[in-house]
Design a protein around this motif. Structure first.
Motif, PDB file in Angstrom:
ATOM      1  N   UNK A  85       0.700  -1.080  -0.039  1.00 14.54           N
ATOM      2  CA  UNK A  85       0.124  -0.141  -0.153  1.00 14.54           C
ATOM      3  C   UNK A  85       0.898   1.118   0.194  1.00 14.54           C
ATOM      4  N   UNK A  86       1.914   1.463   0.914  1.00 12.25           N
ATOM      5  CA  UNK A  86       2.865   2.421   0.720  1.00 12.25           C
ATOM      6  C   UNK A  86       3.484   2.611  -0.237  1.00 12.25           C
ATOM      7  N   UNK A  87       3.914   1.690  -1.091  1.00  9.74           N
ATOM      8  CA  UNK A  87       4.629   1.793  -2.517  1.00  9.74           C
ATOM      9  C   UNK A  87       3.808   2.538  -3.547  1.00  9.74           C
ATOM     10  N   UNK A  88       2.433   1.888  -3.278  1.00  6.58           N
ATOM     11  CA  UNK A  88       1.470   2.628  -4.288  1.00  6.58           C
ATOM     12  C   UNK A  88       1.207   4.142  -3.757  1.00  6.58           C
ATOM     13  N   UNK A  89       1.115   4.368  -2.471  1.00  5.15           N
ATOM     14  CA  UNK A  89       0.904   5.716  -2.012  1.00  5.15           C
ATOM     15  C   UNK A  89       2.095   6.643  -2.508  1.00  5.15           C
ATOM     16  N   UNK A  90       3.216   5.954  -2.492  1.00  2.00           N
ATOM     17  CA  UNK A  90       4.374   6.741  -2.668  1.00  2.00           C
ATOM     18  C   UNK A  90       4.444   7.222  -4.095  1.00  2.00           C
ATOM     19  N   UNK A  91       3.867   6.683  -4.971  1.00  4.51           N
ATOM     20  CA  UNK A  91       3.708   6.847  -6.383  1.00  4.51           C
ATOM     21  C   UNK A  91       2.547   8.002  -6.590  1.00  4.51           C
ATOM     22  N   UNK A  92       1.667   7.904  -5.794  1.00  4.34           N
ATOM     23  CA  UNK A  92       0.371   8.713  -5.884  1.00  4.34           C
ATOM     24  C   UNK A  92       1.246  10.258  -5.428  1.00  4.34           C
ATOM     25  N   UNK A  93       2.046  10.231  -4.657  1.00  7.12           N
ATOM     26  CA  UNK A  93       2.522  11.544  -4.165  1.00  7.12           C
ATOM     27  C   UNK A  93       3.867  12.161  -4.866  1.00  7.12           C
ATOM     28  N   UNK A  94       4.054  11.524  -6.166  1.00  9.12           N
ATOM     29  CA  UNK A  94       5.148  11.795  -7.100  1.00  9.12           C
ATOM     30  C   UNK A  94       6.507  11.461  -6.734  1.00  9.12           C
ATOM     31  N   UNK A  95       6.553  10.361  -6.082  1.00  6.99           N
ATOM     32  CA  UNK A  95       7.734   9.735  -5.475  1.00  6.99           C
ATOM     33  C   UNK A  95       8.152   8.540  -6.470  1.00  6.99           C
ATOM     34  N   UNK A  96       9.256   8.189  -6.585  1.00  8.09           N
ATOM     35  CA  UNK A  96       9.686   6.759  -7.341  1.00  8.09           C
ATOM     36  C   UNK A  96      10.120   5.953  -6.209  1.00  8.09           C
ATOM     37  N   UNK A  97       8.973   4.937  -6.355  1.00  8.79           N
ATOM     38  CA  UNK A  97       8.620   4.012  -5.067  1.00  8.79           C
ATOM     39  C   UNK A  97      10.029   3.000  -5.188  1.00  8.79           C
ATOM     40  N   UNK A  98      10.789   2.753  -4.012  1.00  6.10           N
ATOM     41  CA  UNK A  98      11.956   2.186  -3.767  1.00  6.10           C
ATOM     42  C   UNK A  98      11.718   0.981  -2.894  1.00  6.10           C
ATOM     43  N   UNK A  99      11.438  -0.293  -3.163  1.00  6.63           N
ATOM     44  CA  UNK A  99      11.142  -1.390  -2.185  1.00  6.63           C
ATOM     45  C   UNK A  99      12.434  -1.762  -1.587  1.00  6.63           C
ATOM     46  N   UNK A 100      12.624  -1.504  -0.215  1.00  9.05           N
ATOM     47  CA  UNK A 100      13.813  -2.059   0.554  1.00  9.05           C
ATOM     48  C   UNK A 100      13.424  -3.349   1.037  1.00  9.05           C
ATOM     49  N   UNK A 101      13.920  -4.481   0.609  1.00 11.01           N
ATOM     50  CA  UNK A 101      13.585  -5.758   1.040  1.00 11.01           C
ATOM     51  C   UNK A 101      14.019  -6.334   2.307  1.00 11.01           C
ATOM     52  N   UNK A 102      15.009  -5.610   3.024  1.00 14.47           N
ATOM     53  CA  UNK A 102      15.446  -6.048   4.480  1.00 14.47           C
ATOM     54  C   UNK A 102      15.645  -4.939   5.078  1.00 14.47           C
TER      55      UNK A 102
END
Length: 306
Positions: free
Chosen positions: A169-186
């Motif tokens: 959800x937060x990855x998608x929210x990041x995109x909504x506010x103009x960010x490049x979503x970066x998933x940090x896996x650990x």
């Protein structure tokens, strides 16, 4: 599209104010919280400071949209009022573990059951204060880079207790506010960006704190030899002295503590970087570098002459 429309930001300093504007400019309903109304009263000045950068850095900048964003932001110094209707809370307060635990305990006691809880901590592990929220399953990190409108990475990092649905959800929210979503896996302190950046900044700080070379000379060597646009002390000015001070002040490394005390001098004088118009360098109202502040030179600092 997420349901995260109502955003509350805790902390209205250099980065907090940028987060507020980033979310508002991208259509979110934003509430800004800080400890006093006097602190909140400084926000309009910060918005106008940002306006010049938005105008300079964004090819599609919309002046009317920026004005609407300002008008849409509400402010409060009451925690319960700040979070009463929040879909998401973003914390951007100083890098002090005890302070974060205290503030998150108050937020956690007041938030609705659906609210997603995000920290922007730049160096602490979110898991070290997740339990303080009372809701660790919906608590995780969203890390913003300074000058968000331009350096628009959004690093999303969960803890072992975070429900995976909130990570997505937060990855998608990041995109909504103009960010490049970066998933940090650990979960790691510093995410991706600061894991790369902090050692580099620390190396520059050590050279200066140990009186090897002056800030401007260190920066000049780095820019000239690597082709990089900025050196470490120009980045310290961008990040702001407060953030770097809190990261270094309690270090086990005496050199880092020494550098923290140097930064403290700037903080006490109100010269904390670009946002203040002066740090290791001076800046005009548009943030253009006007040259080094020679008072920081080793030969000009008290007790180091000769």
């Amino acid at each position: 599209m997420t349901t995260l429309q109502k955003v509350t930001v805790f902390g209205t300093g250099v980065l907090g104010s940028q987060i507020i504007m980033q979310a508002a400019y991208h259509g979110k309903d934003v509430t800004a919280y800080d400890i006093t109304d006097e602190v909140l009263a400084k926000l309009p000045e910060r918005y106008e400071w940002m306006r010049g950068f938005y105008r300079r850095d964004l090819p599609d900048f919309d002046e009317a949209r920026f004005d609407r964003a300002i008008e849409s932001i509400t402010t409060t110094s009451d925690i319960e009022q700040a979070v009463a209707d929040a879909d998401v809370v973003i914390e951007a307060i100083p890098e002090d573990l005890d302070l974060k635990k205290s503030v998150w305990a108050k937020i956690g006691a007041a938030v609705p059951e659906h609210t997603v809880l995000l920290t922007n901590t730049s160096s602490l592990l979110p898991s070290s204060f997740a339990d303080a929220t009372g809701h660790p399953e919906r608590f995780l990190a969203l890390h913003f880079a300074n000058f968000i409108w331009k350096n628009n990475t959004g690093e999303v990092m969960a803890t072992a207790q975070t429900d995976p649905k909130y990570f997505d959800m937060v990855l998608e929210f990041s995109d909504e506010i103009g960010l490049l979503p970066v998933p940090v896996r650990k979960e790691v302190p510093g995410y991706v960006l600061n894991s790369l950046l902090i050692p580099w900044l620390g190396a520059g700080a050590a050279l200066y704190a140990n009186e090897v070379a002056n800030p401007a000379d260190i920066d000049n060597v780095w820019r000239t030899a690597t082709g990089a646009p900025r050196g470490p002390f120009e980045v310290y000015d961008t990040v702001g002295f407060n953030v770097a001070y809190h990261i270094n002040k309690n270090s086990d490394d005496p050199t880092k503590r020494k550098f923290a005390e140097i930064l403290r001098e700037g903080i006490d004088a109100g010269t904390t970087g670009i946002g203040a118009g002066k740090g290791f360098y001076s800046y005009d109202k548009d943030g253009n570098n006007l040259g080094p502040v020679e008072d920081w030179n080793i030969e000009n600092r008290k007790g180091t002459q000769g």
